[in-house]
Design a protein around this motif. Structure first.
Motif, PDB file in Angstrom:
ATOM      1  N   TYR A  16       0.825  -1.220  -0.095  1.00 35.46           N
ATOM      2  CA  TYR A  16      -0.068   0.005  -0.029  1.00 35.46           C
ATOM      3  C   TYR A  16       0.982   1.145  -0.069  1.00 35.46           C
ATOM      4  CZ  TYR A  16      -4.095  -2.945   1.470  1.00 35.46           C
ATOM      5  OH  TYR A  16      -5.049  -3.810   1.383  1.00 35.46           O
ATOM      6  N   SER A  18       0.802   3.957   1.656  1.00 44.76           N
ATOM      7  CA  SER A  18       1.285   4.236   2.961  1.00 44.76           C
ATOM      8  C   SER A  18       1.964   3.206   3.744  1.00 44.76           C
ATOM      9  CB  SER A  18       0.354   5.081   3.803  1.00 44.76           C
ATOM     10  OG  SER A  18      -0.639   3.875   4.039  1.00 44.76           O
ATOM     11  N   ALA A  23       2.135  -5.733   2.084  1.00 42.79           N
ATOM     12  CA  ALA A  23       1.145  -6.648   2.509  1.00 42.79           C
ATOM     13  C   ALA A  23       0.812  -7.946   1.908  1.00 42.79           C
ATOM     14  CB  ALA A  23      -0.169  -5.649   2.610  1.00 42.79           C
ATOM     15  N   PRO A  42      -3.748 -14.911  11.239  1.00 43.56           N
ATOM     16  CA  PRO A  42      -3.926 -13.600  12.388  1.00 43.56           C
ATOM     17  C   PRO A  42      -4.220 -12.423  11.600  1.00 43.56           C
ATOM     18  CG  PRO A  42      -1.480 -14.250  11.968  1.00 43.56           C
ATOM     19  CD  PRO A  42      -2.248 -15.138  11.273  1.00 43.56           C
ATOM     20  N   SER A  43      -4.823 -11.347  12.577  1.00 42.39           N
ATOM     21  CA  SER A  43      -5.190 -10.277  12.331  1.00 42.39           C
ATOM     22  C   SER A  43      -3.970  -9.326  11.546  1.00 42.39           C
ATOM     23  CB  SER A  43      -5.500  -9.392  13.470  1.00 42.39           C
ATOM     24  OG  SER A  43      -6.078  -7.836  13.113  1.00 42.39           O
ATOM     25  N   ALA A  44      -4.247  -8.613  10.707  1.00 43.61           N
ATOM     26  CA  ALA A  44      -3.373  -7.970   9.807  1.00 43.61           C
ATOM     27  C   ALA A  44      -2.433  -8.753   8.945  1.00 43.61           C
ATOM     28  CB  ALA A  44      -2.278  -6.921  10.768  1.00 43.61           C
ATOM     29  N   ALA A  45      -2.619 -10.047   8.986  1.00 44.18           N
ATOM     30  CA  ALA A  45      -1.890 -10.973   8.100  1.00 44.18           C
ATOM     31  C   ALA A  45      -1.931 -10.850   6.479  1.00 44.18           C
ATOM     32  CB  ALA A  45      -2.370 -12.382   8.147  1.00 44.18           C
ATOM     33  N   GLY A  46      -3.060 -10.207   5.913  1.00 43.59           N
ATOM     34  CA  GLY A  46      -3.051  -9.888   4.752  1.00 43.59           C
ATOM     35  C   GLY A  46      -4.368 -10.814   3.932  1.00 43.59           C
ATOM     36  N   LYS A  47      -5.348 -10.991   5.027  1.00 41.91           N
ATOM     37  CA  LYS A  47      -6.473 -11.684   4.309  1.00 41.91           C
ATOM     38  C   LYS A  47      -7.367 -10.817   3.448  1.00 41.91           C
ATOM     39  CE  LYS A  47      -8.087 -12.966   8.418  1.00 41.91           C
ATOM     40  NZ  LYS A  47      -6.873 -12.366   9.084  1.00 41.91           N
ATOM     41  N   THR A  48      -7.589  -9.922   3.891  1.00 38.91           N
ATOM     42  CA  THR A  48      -8.508  -8.830   3.039  1.00 38.91           C
ATOM     43  C   THR A  48      -7.694  -8.467   2.013  1.00 38.91           C
ATOM     44  OG1 THR A  48      -9.617  -8.150   5.190  1.00 38.91           O
ATOM     45  CG2 THR A  48      -9.695  -6.728   3.205  1.00 38.91           C
ATOM     46  N   THR A  49      -6.539  -8.203   2.166  1.00 41.02           N
ATOM     47  CA  THR A  49      -5.684  -7.684   0.948  1.00 41.02           C
ATOM     48  C   THR A  49      -5.706  -8.910  -0.130  1.00 41.02           C
ATOM     49  OG1 THR A  49      -4.334  -6.317   2.455  1.00 41.02           O
ATOM     50  CG2 THR A  49      -3.446  -6.657   0.358  1.00 41.02           C
ATOM     51  N   TYR A  62      -6.789   0.987  -5.973  1.00 41.21           N
ATOM     52  CA  TYR A  62      -5.774   1.451  -4.599  1.00 41.21           C
ATOM     53  C   TYR A  62      -4.580   1.788  -5.281  1.00 41.21           C
ATOM     54  CZ  TYR A  62      -8.975  -1.007  -1.215  1.00 41.21           C
ATOM     55  OH  TYR A  62     -10.059  -1.508  -0.690  1.00 41.21           O
ATOM     56  N   GLU A 159     -14.462 -12.330   5.472  1.00 39.32           N
ATOM     57  CA  GLU A 159     -15.161 -12.771   6.904  1.00 39.32           C
ATOM     58  C   GLU A 159     -16.519 -12.601   7.079  1.00 39.32           C
ATOM     59  OE1 GLU A 159     -12.731 -11.735  10.399  1.00 39.32           O
ATOM     60  OE2 GLU A 159     -11.019 -11.049   9.180  1.00 39.32           O
ATOM     61  N   HIS A 192     -12.406 -16.502  10.531  1.00 38.31           N
ATOM     62  CA  HIS A 192     -11.843 -17.251  11.950  1.00 38.31           C
ATOM     63  C   HIS A 192     -12.473 -18.343  12.215  1.00 38.31           C
ATOM     64  CE1 HIS A 192      -9.012 -14.001  12.121  1.00 38.31           C
ATOM     65  NE2 HIS A 192      -9.712 -13.009  11.871  1.00 38.31           N
TER      66      HIS A 192
HETATM   67  N1  LIG Z   1      -5.578   0.792   2.730  1.00 39.48           N
HETATM   68  C1  LIG Z   1      -4.469   0.688   3.610  1.00 39.48           C
HETATM   69  N2  LIG Z   1      -3.493   1.364   3.496  1.00 39.48           N
HETATM   70  C2  LIG Z   1      -2.276   0.972   4.030  1.00 39.48           C
HETATM   71  N3  LIG Z   1      -1.907  -0.269   4.544  1.00 39.48           N
HETATM   72  C3  LIG Z   1      -3.203  -0.987   4.645  1.00 39.48           C
HETATM   73  C4  LIG Z   1      -4.446  -0.850   4.238  1.00 39.48           C
HETATM   74  N4  LIG Z   1      -5.160  -1.765   4.265  1.00 39.48           N
HETATM   75  C5  LIG Z   1      -4.618  -2.824   5.047  1.00 39.48           C
HETATM   76  N5  LIG Z   1      -3.254  -2.356   5.368  1.00 39.48           N
HETATM   77  C6  LIG Z   1      -2.143  -2.987   6.074  1.00 39.48           C
HETATM   78  O1  LIG Z   1      -2.006  -4.072   5.436  1.00 39.48           O
HETATM   79  C7  LIG Z   1      -1.774  -5.197   6.172  1.00 39.48           C
HETATM   80  C8  LIG Z   1      -2.725  -6.475   5.863  1.00 39.48           C
HETATM   81  O2  LIG Z   1      -3.815  -5.943   6.136  1.00 39.48           O
HETATM   82  P1  LIG Z   1      -5.150  -6.728   5.969  1.00 39.48           P
HETATM   83  O3  LIG Z   1      -6.405  -5.870   6.107  1.00 39.48           O
HETATM   84  O4  LIG Z   1      -5.269  -7.274   4.392  1.00 39.48           O
HETATM   85  O5  LIG Z   1      -5.033  -7.837   7.097  1.00 39.48           O
HETATM   86  P2  LIG Z   1      -6.152  -8.931   7.573  1.00 39.48           P
HETATM   87  O6  LIG Z   1      -5.662 -10.290   7.650  1.00 39.48           O
HETATM   88  O7  LIG Z   1      -7.551  -8.698   6.923  1.00 39.48           O
HETATM   89  O8  LIG Z   1      -6.694  -8.510   9.038  1.00 39.48           O
HETATM   90  P3  LIG Z   1      -8.093  -8.682   9.926  1.00 39.48           P
HETATM   91  O9  LIG Z   1      -7.989 -10.006  10.326  1.00 39.48           O
HETATM   92  O10 LIG Z   1      -7.821  -7.853  10.760  1.00 39.48           O
HETATM   93  O11 LIG Z   1      -9.108  -8.207   9.071  1.00 39.48           O
HETATM   94  C9  LIG Z   1      -1.621  -4.688   7.638  1.00 39.48           C
HETATM   95  O12 LIG Z   1      -0.349  -4.367   8.015  1.00 39.48           O
HETATM   96  C10 LIG Z   1      -2.523  -3.503   7.497  1.00 39.48           C
HETATM   97  O13 LIG Z   1      -2.150  -2.477   8.349  1.00 39.48           O
END
Ligand SMILES: Nc1ncnc2c1ncn2[C@@H]1O[C@H](COP(=O)(O)OP(=O)(O)OP(=O)(O)O)[C@@H](O)[C@H]1O
Ligand SMILES: [Mg+2]
Length: 282
Positions: A16, A18, A23, A42-49, A62, A159, A192
């Motif tokens: 990303y 910023s 990610a 885990p949280s912030a692992a990158g699932k959503t990304t 993005y 999720e 989860h």
């Molecule tokens: N729009 C964004 N801009 C900058 N960094 C981002 C953005 N979205 C996510 N990140 C970063 O990318 C990494 C992965 O985030 P992501 O949302 O994919 O995690 P996740 O596995 O879905 O977490 P969760 O279980 O909390 O939903 C994290 O470090 C997050 O801070």
């Protein structure tokens, strides 16, 4: 797997704008027709990304740095974690119609599709209701109906049950199970809810720090107990109990691997003569 993948990421990395570090790092992943793939991590692992990269919204919507290749064969639908934030229709009917608006289909066909997808998700009679005045599970099903209106070959869900109570979560997973059986849609779902994933997926991925740590068929996946625990992943009860029974030498380790639900473990116990009162003497 035989044949051509519906969707493929080849050595994909993403940072990303910023973000201080990638990610997603060097992800390679194929999705085949009719396959159901779970994503845990885990949280912030990158699932959503990862789901955004599979959908193509990353990099198109993005800013950041993308490398690697994405190939897609089929039509694709995506359902986000909190569907309410995406709703724009005043009624459920309108909400689903909006998702078909740019398709240039005749009104009659649109009306037919709306009926069809509402039936599919078990929301017959909900067409005139406000999507904002529904339960969390119903909202999630409206979002799934909207995604299904395009008749996608691939459905991506981030999720979908995290905001729901156990009953609502179960309903959504039952619906996904039905879609898998009746529609032959390929599904990728991050969650989860490992109990449900164990029963529902063909394959599961573990994502940590933007990398794929495990990518295995569901049974061997949940056999990787130490690796999963190391990443804080909830181990399904049946797997934990099986592990305890094996440790206590009450149950032999099975060649096929760990049980995926409690009923399966119960059947194994009966086979070995373990029941109330402990092991039968032979
Ligand atoms: N729009 C964004 N801009 C900058 N960094 C981002 C953005 N979205 C996510 N990140 C970063 O990318 C990494 C992965 O985030 P992501 O949302 O994919 O995690 P996740 O596995 O879905 O977490 P969760 O279980 O909390 O939903 C994290 O470090 C997050 O801070
Ligand atoms: Mg997420």
């Amino acid at each position: 797997m035989n044949g051509k993948p519906l969707l493929r990421l080849d050595d994909v990395s993403w940072q990303y704008e910023s973000g201080r570090r990638p990610a997603l790092s060097n992800l390679t992943l194929s999705l085949y027709p009719g396959e159901v793939v779970g994503i845990v991590g885990p949280s912030a692992a990158g699932k959503t990304t990862l789901l955004l990269a599979l959908s193509g919204l990353i990099p198109s919507n993005y800013t950041g740095h993308f490398s690697g290749k994405r190939e897609v064969e089929g039509e694709l639908g995506i359902v986000f974690q909190d569907p309410e934030t995406q709703f724009i229709g005043l009624t459920v009917e309108e909400e689903i119609a909006f998702s078909l608006e740019n398709s240039g289909r005749p009104d009659e066909e649109i009306a037919q599709r709306i009926d069809e997808v509402l039936r599919l998700v078990g929301l017959e009679g909900f067409a005139p209701r406000s999507p904002f005045e529904l339960s969390g599970g119903e909202k999630q099903r409206v979002a799934i109906a909207s995604a299904l209106a395009h008749r996608p070959q691939i459905l991506l869900l981030d999720e979908p049950t995290s905001e729901l109570d156990p009953k609502g979560a179960k309903d959504v997973f039952h619906l996904l199970q039905r879609l898998k059986q009746e529609q032959e849609i390929a599904i990728v779902v991050s969650s989860h809810a490992t109990e449900e994933l164990a029963q529902f997926c063909d394959r599961v991925l573990l994502i940590a720090d933007g990398r794929i740590e495990l990518d295995l068929p569901t049974r061997p996946f949940f056999g990787e107990i130490e690796e999963l625990e190391r990443h804080g992943i909830l181990i399904p009860d049946a797997v934990l109990l099986y592990q305890e029974l094996c440790r206590a030498h009450l149950l032999q380790k099975r060649e096929e691997g760990v049980p995926l639900h409690v009923e399966e473990l119960a059947a194994w116990c009966r086979e070995e003569g373990i029941g109330p009162g402990g092991r039968k003497q032979t």
